[in-house]
Design a protein around this motif. Structure first.
Motif, PDB file in Angstrom:
ATOM      1  N   GLU A  14      10.144 -17.733   7.421  1.00  0.00           N
ATOM      2  CA  GLU A  14      10.527 -18.327   6.149  1.00  0.00           C
ATOM      3  C   GLU A  14      10.382 -17.335   4.995  1.00  0.00           C
ATOM      4  OE1 GLU A  14       8.025 -21.698   5.789  1.00  0.00           O
ATOM      5  OE2 GLU A  14       9.121 -22.914   7.257  1.00  0.00           O
ATOM      6  N   GLN A  15       9.380 -16.454   5.051  1.00  0.00           N
ATOM      7  CA  GLN A  15       9.147 -15.505   3.970  1.00  0.00           C
ATOM      8  C   GLN A  15       9.541 -14.079   4.340  1.00  0.00           C
ATOM      9  OE1 GLN A  15       8.439 -16.338   0.961  1.00  0.00           O
ATOM     10  NE2 GLN A  15       8.357 -18.501   1.543  1.00  0.00           N
ATOM     11  N   ARG A  16      10.379 -13.932   5.359  1.00  0.00           N
ATOM     12  CA  ARG A  16      10.685 -12.588   5.837  1.00  0.00           C
ATOM     13  C   ARG A  16      11.365 -11.697   4.807  1.00  0.00           C
ATOM     14  NH1 ARG A  16      15.376 -14.031  10.299  1.00  0.00           N
ATOM     15  NH2 ARG A  16      16.878 -14.931   8.843  1.00  0.00           N
ATOM     16  N   PRO A  17      12.097 -12.235   3.808  1.00  0.00           N
ATOM     17  CA  PRO A  17      12.671 -11.299   2.826  1.00  0.00           C
ATOM     18  C   PRO A  17      11.605 -10.459   2.126  1.00  0.00           C
ATOM     19  CG  PRO A  17      13.737 -13.437   2.650  1.00  0.00           C
ATOM     20  CD  PRO A  17      12.570 -13.615   3.570  1.00  0.00           C
ATOM     21  N   TRP A  18      10.464 -11.085   1.757  1.00  0.00           N
ATOM     22  CA  TRP A  18       9.430 -10.336   1.054  1.00  0.00           C
ATOM     23  C   TRP A  18       8.700  -9.387   2.002  1.00  0.00           C
ATOM     24  CZ3 TRP A  18      10.954 -10.756  -3.499  1.00  0.00           C
ATOM     25  CH2 TRP A  18      11.433 -11.960  -4.004  1.00  0.00           C
ATOM     26  N   LEU A  19       8.438  -9.842   3.202  1.00  0.00           N
ATOM     27  CA  LEU A  19       7.774  -8.973   4.160  1.00  0.00           C
ATOM     28  C   LEU A  19       8.692  -7.823   4.589  1.00  0.00           C
ATOM     29  CD1 LEU A  19       5.927 -11.572   6.422  1.00  0.00           C
ATOM     30  CD2 LEU A  19       4.940 -10.051   4.708  1.00  0.00           C
ATOM     31  N   LEU A  20       9.968  -8.135   4.787  1.00  0.00           N
ATOM     32  CA  LEU A  20      10.913  -7.088   5.164  1.00  0.00           C
ATOM     33  C   LEU A  20      11.124  -6.098   4.024  1.00  0.00           C
ATOM     34  CD1 LEU A  20      13.583  -9.105   7.182  1.00  0.00           C
ATOM     35  CD2 LEU A  20      11.905  -7.469   8.069  1.00  0.00           C
ATOM     36  N   LEU A  49       3.210 -10.688  -3.556  1.00  0.00           N
ATOM     37  CA  LEU A  49       4.176 -11.753  -3.801  1.00  0.00           C
ATOM     38  C   LEU A  49       4.266 -12.696  -2.606  1.00  0.00           C
ATOM     39  CD1 LEU A  49       6.319 -13.040  -5.577  1.00  0.00           C
ATOM     40  CD2 LEU A  49       7.970 -11.376  -4.684  1.00  0.00           C
ATOM     41  N   TYR A  50       4.245 -12.144  -1.410  1.00  0.00           N
ATOM     42  CA  TYR A  50       4.230 -12.951  -0.186  1.00  0.00           C
ATOM     43  C   TYR A  50       3.041 -13.909  -0.189  1.00  0.00           C
ATOM     44  CZ  TYR A  50       2.772 -13.891   4.630  1.00  0.00           C
ATOM     45  OH  TYR A  50       2.320 -14.490   5.778  1.00  0.00           O
ATOM     46  N   VAL A  51       1.872 -13.402  -0.531  1.00  0.00           N
ATOM     47  CA  VAL A  51       0.664 -14.237  -0.569  1.00  0.00           C
ATOM     48  C   VAL A  51       0.808 -15.326  -1.618  1.00  0.00           C
ATOM     49  CG1 VAL A  51      -1.803 -14.245  -1.100  1.00  0.00           C
ATOM     50  CG2 VAL A  51      -0.832 -12.412   0.293  1.00  0.00           C
ATOM     51  N   LEU A  52       1.304 -14.950  -2.781  1.00  0.00           N
ATOM     52  CA  LEU A  52       1.454 -15.914  -3.872  1.00  0.00           C
ATOM     53  C   LEU A  52       2.330 -17.092  -3.465  1.00  0.00           C
ATOM     54  CD1 LEU A  52       0.698 -16.310  -6.886  1.00  0.00           C
ATOM     55  CD2 LEU A  52       2.871 -15.218  -7.455  1.00  0.00           C
ATOM     56  N   LEU A  53       3.337 -16.824  -2.659  1.00  0.00           N
ATOM     57  CA  LEU A  53       4.263 -17.873  -2.241  1.00  0.00           C
ATOM     58  C   LEU A  53       3.757 -18.684  -1.055  1.00  0.00           C
ATOM     59  CD1 LEU A  53       7.614 -15.888  -2.501  1.00  0.00           C
ATOM     60  CD2 LEU A  53       6.798 -17.677  -4.039  1.00  0.00           C
ATOM     61  N   LEU A  89      -5.659 -19.504   5.991  1.00  0.00           N
ATOM     62  CA  LEU A  89      -5.773 -20.481   4.919  1.00  0.00           C
ATOM     63  C   LEU A  89      -4.779 -21.626   5.090  1.00  0.00           C
ATOM     64  CD1 LEU A  89      -6.260 -18.174   1.785  1.00  0.00           C
ATOM     65  CD2 LEU A  89      -8.000 -19.443   3.063  1.00  0.00           C
ATOM     66  N   ARG A  90      -3.658 -21.333   5.698  1.00  0.00           N
ATOM     67  CA  ARG A  90      -2.662 -22.368   5.956  1.00  0.00           C
ATOM     68  C   ARG A  90      -2.936 -23.145   7.245  1.00  0.00           C
ATOM     69  NH1 ARG A  90       2.100 -22.413   3.272  1.00  0.00           N
ATOM     70  NH2 ARG A  90       3.142 -23.276   5.117  1.00  0.00           N
ATOM     71  N   HIS A  92      -1.847 -23.812  -2.948  1.00  0.00           N
ATOM     72  CA  HIS A  92      -2.663 -23.732  -4.162  1.00  0.00           C
ATOM     73  C   HIS A  92      -3.609 -24.915  -4.313  1.00  0.00           C
ATOM     74  CE1 HIS A  92      -0.285 -20.320  -5.441  1.00  0.00           C
ATOM     75  NE2 HIS A  92       0.803 -21.003  -5.194  1.00  0.00           N
ATOM     76  N   ASN A  93      -3.299 -26.026  -3.681  1.00  0.00           N
ATOM     77  CA  ASN A  93      -4.159 -27.195  -3.863  1.00  0.00           C
ATOM     78  C   ASN A  93      -5.459 -27.081  -3.086  1.00  0.00           C
ATOM     79  OD1 ASN A  93      -2.674 -27.312  -1.493  1.00  0.00           O
ATOM     80  ND2 ASN A  93      -2.648 -29.540  -1.409  1.00  0.00           N
ATOM     81  N   ARG A  94      -5.440 -26.461  -1.908  1.00  0.00           N
ATOM     82  CA  ARG A  94      -6.635 -26.396  -1.061  1.00  0.00           C
ATOM     83  C   ARG A  94      -7.365 -25.069  -1.157  1.00  0.00           C
ATOM     84  NH1 ARG A  94      -5.178 -27.228   4.809  1.00  0.00           N
ATOM     85  NH2 ARG A  94      -3.221 -26.240   4.177  1.00  0.00           N
ATOM     86  N   HIS A  95      -6.651 -23.993  -1.253  1.00  0.00           N
ATOM     87  CA  HIS A  95      -7.264 -22.671  -1.211  1.00  0.00           C
ATOM     88  C   HIS A  95      -6.796 -21.819  -2.393  1.00  0.00           C
ATOM     89  CE1 HIS A  95      -8.727 -23.614   2.804  1.00  0.00           C
ATOM     90  NE2 HIS A  95      -7.504 -23.961   3.145  1.00  0.00           N
ATOM     91  N   GLY A  96      -6.688 -22.444  -3.558  1.00  0.00           N
ATOM     92  CA  GLY A  96      -6.134 -21.743  -4.702  1.00  0.00           C
ATOM     93  C   GLY A  96      -6.905 -20.499  -5.082  1.00  0.00           C
TER      94      GLY A  96
END
Length: 221
Positions: A8-14, A50-54, A214-215, A58-62
């Motif tokens: 799902e977040q591969r654009p930022w990781l790539l 940025l990957y981490v931020l997305l 965390l997820r 934020h509700n559980r491990h903000g």
């Protein structure tokens, strides 16, 4: 679940991987060196932030997510600054190690085997000692004390040891190769070949390992 999160977040990781690869292979290219090379170097870890931020809920491990973002931003800033001034870059990395230690101490592991306790202690003590041996400089050993504190607390935390702990160890080895350039030990071409892959690989392992933990997508091991 973990693979799906990466997809799902591969654009930022790539994009991060592309920047890191470009810096590694093109940093000696006359067209790429200078400003473009520094930007690619900074973007490599900056995009991980940025990957981490997305990805961090934020509700559980903000707070944990914010701390990890700060650590990575210090790393990206250090990557840029060290190309211009070695001391400034080291200070930024040391600040990042302090924030990382807070993150890891906030997330202690419930139980530790004696061997794992000894390994954490070894990282804490050996990191500055080996750094001094390689460089012969007291100021390097002082910086490495923060580095060892980060690595030891990472290994002692509840985050997956064979992702986050190993990533922290790769960070230490990468810095040892840097310090070897300052002292009497000549390692030939090894530092040029391995410093960046070890450092960047370690940062990726740390960032993705913590996020997935965390997820709830990465079991504690």
């Amino acid at each position: 679940m973990a693979k799906q999160a990466l997809i799902e977040q591969r654009p930022w990781l790539l994009a991060s991987l592309a920047s890191a690869t470009a810096f590694y292979f093109l940093s000696d290219n006359p067209i790429f060196e200078g400003t473009w090379g520094i930007l690619a170097k900074g973007a490599s870890v900056g995009l991980l932030a940025l990957y981490v931020l997305l990805r961090v809920p934020h509700n559980r491990h903000g707070l944990d997510g914010v701390l990890l973002v700060i650590v990575l931003l210090f790393g990206a800033a250090g990557d840029v600054a060290i190309e211009l001034d070695f001391v400034t870059g080291g200070a930024l990395f040391a600040a990042g190690h302090c924030v990382a230690t807070v993150l890891y101490v906030r997330n202690p592991r419930a139980r530790h085997s004696p061997s794992q306790k000894l390994l954490s202690l070894a990282l804490l003590v050996a990191t500055p000692l080996v750094s001094y041996f390689l460089s012969g400089r007291v100021e390097v050993a002082i910086y490495a004390a923060f580095l060892g504190m980060m690595a030891a607390s990472a290994w002692y935390s509840r985050f997956p040891r064979y992702r986050v702990g190993t990533g922290a160890v790769l960070f230490v080895v990468s810095d040892w190769l840097i310090f070897s350039r300052l002292g009497p030990i000549d390692l030939g071409a090894l530092p040029d070949l391995l410093i960046w892959p070890l450092y960047y690989g370690g940062q990726v392992m740390i960032a993705t390992g913590i996020v997935q933990c965390l997820r709830g997508e990465q079991p504690v091991r």
